[in-house]
Design a protein around this motif. Structure first.
Motif, PDB file in Angstrom:
ATOM      1  N   GLY A  11     -12.819  -2.474 -21.646  1.00 26.18           N
ATOM      2  CA  GLY A  11     -13.586  -3.939 -21.842  1.00 26.18           C
ATOM      3  C   GLY A  11     -14.388  -3.752 -23.200  1.00 26.18           C
ATOM      4  N   TYR A  12     -14.523  -4.739 -23.810  1.00 21.22           N
ATOM      5  CA  TYR A  12     -15.146  -5.129 -24.856  1.00 21.22           C
ATOM      6  C   TYR A  12     -15.433  -6.507 -25.395  1.00 21.22           C
ATOM      7  CZ  TYR A  12     -10.176  -6.225 -26.182  1.00 21.22           C
ATOM      8  OH  TYR A  12      -9.157  -6.674 -26.380  1.00 21.22           O
ATOM      9  N   PRO A  13     -16.410  -6.746 -26.217  1.00 23.79           N
ATOM     10  CA  PRO A  13     -16.869  -8.165 -26.644  1.00 23.79           C
ATOM     11  C   PRO A  13     -15.679  -8.681 -27.581  1.00 23.79           C
ATOM     12  CG  PRO A  13     -17.949  -6.587 -28.008  1.00 23.79           C
ATOM     13  CD  PRO A  13     -17.121  -5.479 -27.043  1.00 23.79           C
ATOM     14  N   VAL A  14     -15.162  -9.865 -27.054  1.00 19.40           N
ATOM     15  CA  VAL A  14     -14.361 -10.767 -27.863  1.00 19.40           C
ATOM     16  C   VAL A  14     -14.644 -11.413 -28.931  1.00 19.40           C
ATOM     17  CG1 VAL A  14     -12.486 -12.499 -27.712  1.00 19.40           C
ATOM     18  CG2 VAL A  14     -12.345 -10.381 -25.919  1.00 19.40           C
ATOM     19  N   GLY A  64     -20.828  -5.049 -23.370  1.00 18.90           N
ATOM     20  CA  GLY A  64     -19.465  -5.051 -22.637  1.00 18.90           C
ATOM     21  C   GLY A  64     -18.491  -3.853 -22.966  1.00 18.90           C
TER      22      GLY A  64
END
Lengths: 567, 567
Positions: free
Chosen positions: B197-200, B215
């Protein structure tokens, strides 16, 4: 070779081999006793087979049962070779991991770590810049700065009217923020294990234009049929693929659905999806989603009109005259202005000089390359600065004060070189060799921001080791004309002002300082000519930074710049 | 219940059940014969078991073999129930899918679709705006527009010098692009099935500041040890988690590595990772990567200093005088200017009016609220416009020409209302009720962009159904002073010019038009007064759009705006 088997619970041997991994009985030599995940989690085979559905090579008994009636003479040989190889691989991996652990100093056997954050004291150490603690904080304040002059801007207002001022400021701030798209929505987060490929960043479309969305993929498990949906809100979707409407529905709409059982076709359509912006707007971000069953990926499409270029032709010979205009403002000091002009002409005989003058009597300057502008009397310092730069027709403008003096160290070409080769918008020199540079650090806060002024620079300027990147410089600087006008000089600042320009430029102007380019300063000695002396006396009266003016400027910082305080 | 079996090739029954799916012999009632993927692809069980390693329930024979020596009395019962249930589920799913297909008009039996794109003719239909084909194209051109006046800007140059001009323009463009961060790097693409999960989108940090990266997650398979690495280039990483250095290495560096076997600890650290910007710069994007074994996720962190607000206090009573300044430019038409001023004062007795004048003789205007500026003689139209707006101290500025006439329909308050409530930067009215609005569409291209001017608006203005969003209006408009100055009026345009301002504003100014706000125009009838008549004659001479001036303006569009042609 650690293959599928018809393994059943209770086959002790099979679990023994795989089971060592799961329960850590220490049968592998030298392996530290470490606690792992809960029992029953998927086992890992030596050699790396990861799937939960696979188990290490089963027992001869199990294999025999699955193979009743087969020819079995070769089986034991293969089995024992396989088992031997598995054991070897297992040992090798243990040794490798052990070595890795050793390099990190193996954790001693102890209870699980308590999950806590660093104490505030340590955080302050970690996240401080120039003595200002920046993170993590909810509010900013200027009171914790010791031995620093600080201004509390609301003190500039009559307490009786402060409440009303605050309310008006809040309304104006909200209008400003609406136009700037603030506050930004929370970050778009991608969930783990999405079976999609998609563009994370960098997809931009001009208003009313169309682009291809790159990188769209579906890489989930096979299915008899695939139904993939794309959704947009500020634009419509389509595909360049030439396929019938029963495969793609919603062409030219905000929702596009692909329904097919052909994986290649799905891939082809996804590789050719277009986005068309349908509303003329600036700087908006559309969140487009890509869905299959319960999996949803979201990515941004930015609707943006690039700023049209405003290039200046330097001409075939790149004469300095076509690149730079000098600008200055004068008031009740014609003698000083003439001295400045003479010193300019000594080194730069044909550079255009723009003079804004709000004295009582207009001057008549005999110089083909001086443009002279008359303003209402005493209109003001920054009004005059803004007027002067509004008249520049060259790429760069050099600002000088009317009491400066050009010398042989005043090399405009050096400043031009800096702006041509870096990303700076403004580069200052030094006056009489005095280096004056200051950084401005802003902490944002709901009740007004905190501004911290510190001398010096942030870092050296790439490619120019004698120059630094900073926030403010002296009144001797070269600037990109367009960038300078974008900030401008606030005409409300009539008398003493300097810092205010650089504060207004925060976030817009990238400023540098190259102190090796030096301009002189005319001496402050009183003049002998009586007419000039009278003017200078008048000038000094206007030039005094009275208390009323100070209060006015502090109030301006409070309202205009939404500041709370400064140090 | 459709469980693992020791299935072997050649067991016809087993393949019959599972095999129907793979070869479509039509044994399920009502199921359309459709061709699917190539033989040998993974089979799907009714009931949804998806893994390639599972097969539908095997034959009694196979099961017997696997179970030699087990008690078998209950087996046939279970087997037949399971098989029966499988068949039922299979039929149900077929019916469901059939219904779904029916709603999409089932495809007739035919060979696989050829993967091709739509022909250009159809693409032109799909992606055309206002008769201009916008996509997909590599180059733009103005020649395909029929019955339209078009300009080819390079024709304004002497062919002998065109080559050199082109080269200089290219150099200037490259400098401009470097400063604007162009061309943008290709979009950052996320690969499918990343266990992260990571910030787009949306993670921003101010230069020298720190933020928490939201995130971040790892949701891959369990492992005995987890080694997760984060990498940045324009900043450094850290974590707020209070844990020993053997778990997290690289704190305060560009590479942060988390090594632990505790999944909860990994989750905790990832939830508290910080990014600190270490270089003072504007508008840069750092690509941060998150890695575990061979899986790599990349996401953007934007380094950006927000533009500091420049708010205006409307005062406790929101008097129009504190909100709006009127600005105009005059030349050799003092009689017209006075008529304009008188008409203003009839409706707005105390609004500040700024007058820029480049006539030979300065005027003496007796009006406490008029600010008068003298310019070098004939300095020019746009120079004067730029001067006038550079002196405005209110939030809004109303531009009028010196030969306009205020009437009772000239409601400045309506224009103020529009700018207060929308995101427009500029809103124009109409002159004598003549509605003049035009859209500007830009097509970008390496050899220079193509500009298309079309009358009308893009869309209605939200909340103001009598107004439209457009690109250009008449010389009667209200504007946000700061935005107007950001574009400015190019002082090189000395005589006739109008469109040029809106072209320079492309991408910066959002323009609207509300024709219901009407200003009058002084009649063109010749004046009786002889002095004025002489001046007007002189004025007309300057006002003529000579061929030399036209060529100059076309050349300016070529170089300054990097345009190729316009229609």
């Amino acid at each position: 070779m650690c293959a599928l088997s018809g393994g059943r619970p209770g086959t002790a041997g099979a679990h023994q081999l795989g089971g060592v991994w799961a329960s850590r009985t220490g049968s592998a030599p030298g392996l530290a006793a470490v606690s792992y995940g809960p029992p029953g989690s998927e086992t890992t085979c030596p050699g790396g087979a990861q799937s939960g559905s696979q188990r290490c090579a089963g027992t001869p008994q199990g294999l025999d049962m699955a193979c009743a009636g087969c020819r079995r003479w070769w089986l034991p040989k293969i089995f024992f070779s396989a088992a031997g190889l598995c054991v070897v691989l297992f040992i090798l991996k243990s040794v490798y991991l052990q070595a890795k652990f050793d390099s990190f100093k193996p954790e001693p056997s102890r209870p699980p770590l308590v999950l806590k954050l660093l104490p505030e004291v340590q955080l302050r150490n970690l996240f401080t810049y120039n003595g200002i603690w920046l993170f993590p904080k909810n509010q900013c304040d200027c009171d914790s700065m010791h031995l620093r002059r600080r201004y509390n801007f609301q003190d500039a207002y009559d307490p009786a009217e402060l409440q009303a001022v605050k309310a008006r400021r809040q309304l104006e701030l909200e209008h400003f923020q609406r136009r700037e798209g603030l506050p930004r929505p929370p970050p778009l987060l991608a969930q783990p294990n999405l079976p999609f490929g998609y563009p994370v960043h960098g997809v931009e479309v001009m208003p009313m234009h169309t682009i291809l969305i790159p990188g769209l993929q579906y890489e989930g498990p096979d299915a008899p049929v695939y139904e993939v949906t794309l959704r947009a809100s500020l634009g419509i979707l389509n595909t360049l693929a030439d396929i019938p409407d029963n495969v793609v529905q919603g062409r030219g709409q905000k929702q596009l659905t692909i329904l097919t059982s052909d994986r290649k076709l799905l891939k082809f359509v996804l590789a050719h999806v277009t986005y068309t912006s349908k509303v003329y707007q600036h700087n908006k971000v559309d969140t487009v989603s890509l869905e299959y069953k319960s999996s949803v990926a979201k990515f941004p499409v930015t609707i943006r009109h690039p700023a049209i270029p405003r290039l200046h032709d330097p001409g075939p010979e790149r004469k300095l005259r076509n690149l730079v205009t000098i600008a200055t403002k004068t008031f009740l000091r014609p003698h000083k202005l003439m001295t400045l002009l003479q010193s300019i002409r000594k080194y730069y005989p044909d550079l255009t000089v723009i003079v804004a003058d709000d004295s009582k009597q207009p001057l008549n300057i005999q110089d083909d390359y001086v443009e002279y502008y008359s303003m209402p009397f005493g209109k003001g310092w920054f009004a005059g600065r803004n007027l002067a730069i509004s008249q520049v027709t060259t790429k760069y403008v050099l600002w000088v004060d009317d009491d400066f003096l050009f010398t042989n160290k005043t090399k405009i070409e050096v400043l031009v070189d800096v702006l041509e080769k870096t990303e700076l918008d403004v580069v200052g020199g030094s006056v009489l060799g005095n280096v004056y540079q200051f950084k401005l650090l802003l902490e944002q806060s709901k009740n007004g921001d905190c501004l911290h002024q510190r001398s010096g620079g942030f870092q050296l300027l790439d490619g120019f080791p004698n120059c630094v990147v900073t926030s403010g410089v002296v009144n001797f600087f070269l600037a990109h004309t367009e960038r300078l006008l974008r900030v401008g000089f606030d005409p409300r600042l009539q008398r003493v002002a300097h810092l205010e320009f650089f504060v207004d430029g925060l976030g817009t102007l990238l400023v540098g300082s190259c102190p090796e380019v030096i301009i002189g300063h005319q001496p402050h000695t009183p003049v002998t000519d009586s007419e000039w002396a009278t003017l200078e006396k008048s000038y000094s009266k206007y030039r005094t930074n009275t208390n009323a003016q100070i209060q006015y400027k502090l109030a301006l910082h409070y309202f205009k710049n939404h500041l709370q305080c400064s140090t």
